[in-house]
Motif scaffolding. Structure first.
Motif, PDB file in Angstrom:
ATOM      1  N   ASN A  26       0.868  -1.173   0.000  1.00 52.40           N
ATOM      2  CA  ASN A  26       0.000   0.000   0.000  1.00 52.40           C
ATOM      3  C   ASN A  26       0.908   1.227   0.000  1.00 52.40           C
ATOM      4  O   ASN A  26       2.128   1.088   0.060  1.00 52.40           O
ATOM      5  N   GLY A  27       0.322   2.397  -0.052  1.00 52.70           N
ATOM      6  CA  GLY A  27       1.127   3.611  -0.142  1.00 52.70           C
ATOM      7  C   GLY A  27       1.280   4.378   1.150  1.00 52.70           C
ATOM      8  O   GLY A  27       1.765   5.508   1.152  1.00 52.70           O
ATOM      9  N   ALA A  28       0.872   3.784   2.273  1.00 53.33           N
ATOM     10  CA  ALA A  28       0.927   4.485   3.557  1.00 53.33           C
ATOM     11  C   ALA A  28       2.352   4.536   4.100  1.00 53.33           C
ATOM     12  O   ALA A  28       3.130   3.600   3.932  1.00 53.33           O
ATOM     13  N   ILE A  29       2.644   5.655   4.769  1.00 51.62           N
ATOM     14  CA  ILE A  29       3.971   5.876   5.344  1.00 51.62           C
ATOM     15  C   ILE A  29       3.810   6.239   6.812  1.00 51.62           C
ATOM     16  O   ILE A  29       3.007   7.108   7.163  1.00 51.62           O
ATOM     17  N   LYS A  30       4.595   5.564   7.663  1.00 54.06           N
ATOM     18  CA  LYS A  30       4.576   5.850   9.105  1.00 54.06           C
ATOM     19  C   LYS A  30       5.541   6.989   9.416  1.00 54.06           C
ATOM     20  O   LYS A  30       6.380   7.355   8.595  1.00 54.06           O
ATOM     21  N   GLN A  31       5.425   7.477  10.635  1.00 55.61           N
ATOM     22  CA  GLN A  31       6.369   8.478  11.124  1.00 55.61           C
ATOM     23  C   GLN A  31       7.790   7.935  10.975  1.00 55.61           C
ATOM     24  O   GLN A  31       8.039   6.750  11.199  1.00 55.61           O
ATOM     25  N   GLY A  32       8.680   8.757  10.537  1.00 53.84           N
ATOM     26  CA  GLY A  32      10.057   8.326  10.323  1.00 53.84           C
ATOM     27  C   GLY A  32      10.309   7.893   8.893  1.00 53.84           C
ATOM     28  O   GLY A  32      11.417   7.518   8.545  1.00 53.84           O
ATOM     29  N   GLY A  33       9.272   7.902   8.063  1.00 56.73           N
ATOM     30  CA  GLY A  33       9.435   7.575   6.654  1.00 56.73           C
ATOM     31  C   GLY A  33       9.422   6.101   6.326  1.00 56.73           C
ATOM     32  O   GLY A  33       9.870   5.696   5.257  1.00 56.73           O
ATOM     33  N   PHE A  34       8.880   5.276   7.207  1.00 48.25           N
ATOM     34  CA  PHE A  34       8.800   3.834   6.976  1.00 48.25           C
ATOM     35  C   PHE A  34       7.490   3.483   6.294  1.00 48.25           C
ATOM     36  O   PHE A  34       6.420   3.935   6.722  1.00 48.25           O
ATOM     37  N   ALA A  35       7.558   2.659   5.253  1.00 45.45           N
ATOM     38  CA  ALA A  35       6.348   2.163   4.605  1.00 45.45           C
ATOM     39  C   ALA A  35       5.597   1.268   5.583  1.00 45.45           C
ATOM     40  O   ALA A  35       6.205   0.508   6.335  1.00 45.45           O
ATOM     41  N   VAL A  36       4.268   1.358   5.563  1.00 46.21           N
ATOM     42  CA  VAL A  36       3.446   0.474   6.384  1.00 46.21           C
ATOM     43  C   VAL A  36       3.425  -0.899   5.719  1.00 46.21           C
ATOM     44  O   VAL A  36       2.975  -1.042   4.586  1.00 46.21           O
ATOM     45  N   MET A  37       3.950  -1.882   6.418  1.00 44.85           N
ATOM     46  CA  MET A  37       4.015  -3.260   5.915  1.00 44.85           C
ATOM     47  C   MET A  37       3.608  -4.187   7.058  1.00 44.85           C
ATOM     48  O   MET A  37       4.389  -4.980   7.543  1.00 44.85           O
ATOM     49  N   GLY A  38       2.340  -4.065   7.483  1.00 39.97           N
ATOM     50  CA  GLY A  38       1.912  -4.706   8.706  1.00 39.97           C
ATOM     51  C   GLY A  38       1.142  -5.998   8.572  1.00 39.97           C
ATOM     52  O   GLY A  38       0.760  -6.590   9.571  1.00 39.97           O
ATOM     53  N   ALA A  39       0.891  -6.455   7.345  1.00 44.52           N
ATOM     54  CA  ALA A  39       0.098  -7.678   7.179  1.00 44.52           C
ATOM     55  C   ALA A  39       0.489  -8.396   5.892  1.00 44.52           C
ATOM     56  O   ALA A  39       1.112  -7.824   4.998  1.00 44.52           O
TER      57      ALA A  39
END
Length: 144
Positions: A26-39
């Motif tokens: 997906n295109g979501a980005i967490k704080q700190g510039g990390f891609a969301v890769m949670g599942a």
């Protein structure tokens, strides 16, 4: 496009130099510039390659939610949604198919293995996604 049944990471372990594996993202980005890769397969890739979320996050910030090739991992990202909480978007899957074919051709890859995009955490039905892929993916692509 071909279809096979098996363990995608098992296939990954046997990749040849002119082959790669797709992970859906997906295109979501967490704080700190990390891609969301949670599942799903993205989470599995993050666990195998701890630097990948930051590397993908940097690409997402610079160029947006697109298909990217990470040569050091032999992985190609394949966006299926913009935010992790959304249902997968068939239009984005189609755009990702077009980008995937372009990158595969430019890199001279002979085979690319991939999961059924958007059909697990994306909550789409394979019967709806398969025709999108079949319209764009040739014999170089194997859905595992």
């Amino acid at each position: 496009m071909m279809e096979a049944f098996g363990d995608l990471w098992g296939v990954y372990a046997t990749l040849k130099p002119d082959e790669a594996m797709v992970i859906t993202t997906n295109g979501a980005i967490k704080q700190g510039g990390f891609a969301v890769m949670g599942a799903g397969i993205a989470k599995q890739a993050k666990e195998r390659f701890p630097k990948l979320p930051k590397e993908l996050g940097s690409q997402l910030i610079a160029l947006g939610n697109r298909v990217y090739y990470f040569e050091q991992y032999k992985l190609i990202t394949f966006p299926v949604k913009d935010y992790f909480w959304e249902k997968a978007n068939p239009n984005l899957i189609e755009r990702s198919c077009l980008e995937l074919v372009k990158i595969t051709t430019a890199l001279g890859l002979k085979m690319v293995y991939m999961p059924r995009p958007g059909c697990h955490n994306g909550k789409l039905n394979w019967a709806d996604v398969k025709p999108i892929l079949e319209a764009h993916l040739d014999e170089r692509f194997c859905i595992v």
